[in-house]
Scaffold this motif. Structure first.
Motif, PDB file in Angstrom:
ATOM      1  N   TYR A  89       5.768 -10.619 -26.825  1.00 48.77           N
ATOM      2  CA  TYR A  89       5.411 -11.800 -26.037  1.00 48.77           C
ATOM      3  C   TYR A  89       5.839 -13.068 -26.775  1.00 48.77           C
ATOM      4  O   TYR A  89       5.089 -13.656 -27.537  1.00 48.77           O
ATOM      5  N   SER A  90       7.090 -13.454 -26.579  1.00 50.83           N
ATOM      6  CA  SER A  90       7.643 -14.695 -27.154  1.00 50.83           C
ATOM      7  C   SER A  90       7.472 -14.776 -28.666  1.00 50.83           C
ATOM      8  O   SER A  90       7.315 -15.864 -29.226  1.00 50.83           O
ATOM      9  N   GLY A  91       7.478 -13.633 -29.323  1.00 54.91           N
ATOM     10  CA  GLY A  91       7.366 -13.602 -30.777  1.00 54.91           C
ATOM     11  C   GLY A  91       5.949 -13.611 -31.312  1.00 54.91           C
ATOM     12  O   GLY A  91       5.754 -13.557 -32.532  1.00 54.91           O
ATOM     13  N   LEU A  92       4.944 -13.678 -30.440  1.00 54.64           N
ATOM     14  CA  LEU A  92       3.559 -13.629 -30.899  1.00 54.64           C
ATOM     15  C   LEU A  92       3.197 -12.220 -31.363  1.00 54.64           C
ATOM     16  O   LEU A  92       3.722 -11.237 -30.847  1.00 54.64           O
ATOM     17  N   GLN A  93       2.288 -12.142 -32.311  1.00 50.03           N
ATOM     18  CA  GLN A  93       1.797 -10.873 -32.816  1.00 50.03           C
ATOM     19  C   GLN A  93       0.341 -10.688 -32.388  1.00 50.03           C
ATOM     20  O   GLN A  93      -0.486 -11.575 -32.640  1.00 50.03           O
ATOM     21  N   PHE A 126       0.443 -19.237 -25.698  1.00 49.01           N
ATOM     22  CA  PHE A 126       0.850 -18.334 -24.628  1.00 49.01           C
ATOM     23  C   PHE A 126       2.275 -17.844 -24.876  1.00 49.01           C
ATOM     24  O   PHE A 126       3.118 -18.582 -25.385  1.00 49.01           O
ATOM     25  N   GLY A 127       2.515 -16.586 -24.507  1.00 48.22           N
ATOM     26  CA  GLY A 127       3.853 -16.019 -24.615  1.00 48.22           C
ATOM     27  C   GLY A 127       4.198 -15.208 -23.381  1.00 48.22           C
ATOM     28  O   GLY A 127       3.311 -14.727 -22.666  1.00 48.22           O
ATOM     29  N   ASP A 128       5.491 -15.043 -23.116  1.00 47.25           N
ATOM     30  CA  ASP A 128       5.981 -14.239 -21.987  1.00 47.25           C
ATOM     31  C   ASP A 128       6.525 -12.910 -22.498  1.00 47.25           C
ATOM     32  O   ASP A 128       7.213 -12.871 -23.534  1.00 47.25           O
ATOM     33  N   ALA A 186       0.726 -13.578 -21.852  1.00 41.32           N
ATOM     34  CA  ALA A 186      -0.381 -13.186 -22.735  1.00 41.32           C
ATOM     35  C   ALA A 186      -0.850 -14.380 -23.545  1.00 41.32           C
ATOM     36  O   ALA A 186      -0.139 -15.387 -23.689  1.00 41.32           O
ATOM     37  N   ILE A 187      -2.053 -14.263 -24.089  1.00 39.39           N
ATOM     38  CA  ILE A 187      -2.664 -15.345 -24.855  1.00 39.39           C
ATOM     39  C   ILE A 187      -2.938 -14.903 -26.282  1.00 39.39           C
ATOM     40  O   ILE A 187      -3.152 -13.713 -26.554  1.00 39.39           O
TER      41      ILE A 187
END
Length: 223
Positions: A89-93, A126-128, A186-187
């Motif tokens: 999700y956009s590089g989020l872990q 937030f990420g996609d 996602a959050i």
């Protein structure tokens, strides 16, 4: 004699000064969805798609956190809990997402402070998923009144996470919602602060002290 008359005033002034100078009791909370937070006890390791425990983020007496996904437009609950995902999700872990449909599912968090406290939503990311660019928006509501306190407007995270900083607070509690694509959006990194609210009696004592100051000043001016 004069000293006897002034002593109660001095005591009140001292208490008032203490109320003004005492730091507010504040607790910072960060929901980064890492660690053993899944399962009914919120203490089990998570795998992609695992339900996040409803106890995650709770602090006894200070804050109760709950979450779910629901059908946009109807409010019908889809799952009792949001789900975990590790990457993509956009590089989020380690993120939270909900629903099973990219078009009409909304994710929701409720942050309810304990009696005598207020909660502030500082920021969140937030990420996609895989740069789907399906589009979502986020809102923050007052839990009791339903008033909209903040809105992000439409957004697409794309390759880079988006950070929003609502900075809104309420002693009633806050509701954070995002969608209608909480499946591919996602959050992460939800930053909260729980702060003690002074008791009404404390403010009354402070007002009394200030009133005595004014009365003494007027009496001196009349002499």
């Amino acid at each position: 004699m004069a000293l006897t008359r002034i002593s109660p005033l001095l005591a009140t002034l001292g208490l008032s000064a203490a109320l003004l100078s005492a730091p507010a009791v504040a607790t910072d909370v960060l929901l980064d969805f890492s660690g053993n937070i899944c399962g009914t006890g919120s203490d089990q390791a998570c795998g992609n798609g695992s339900a996040i425990g409803q106890g995650y983020g709770d602090i006894a007496g200070l804050l109760d956190v709950s979450h779910r996904s629901f059908q946009a437009g109807t409010g019908a609950t889809l799952e009792g809990a949001l789900k975990y995902w590790s990457t993509g999700y956009s590089g989020l872990q380690d993120v939270a997402w909900g629903g099973s449909n990219p078009d009409s599912h909304v994710a929701e968090f409720v942050f309810a402070p304990g009696a005598g406290f207020r909660v502030t939503l500082n920021s969140m990311d937030f990420g996609d998923y895989l740069n789907r660019n399906d589009g979502s928006s986020a809102t923050v509501l007052d839990l009791l009144t339903g008033e909209t306190l903040w809105s992000s407007g439409a957004f697409d995270a794309g390759l880079t996470p988006l950070t929003f900083a609502p900075g809104v607070s309420s002693a009633n509690g806050l509701v954070l919602r995002f969608g209608p694509d909480s499946y591919n959006t996602a959050i992460d990194n939800i930053s909260l602060t729980v702060t003690a609210v002074p008791e009404p009696g404390a403010w009354a004592l402070l007002a009394a002290g200030l009133g005595l100051i004014g009365a003494l000043r007027r009496r001196r001016e009349m002499v």
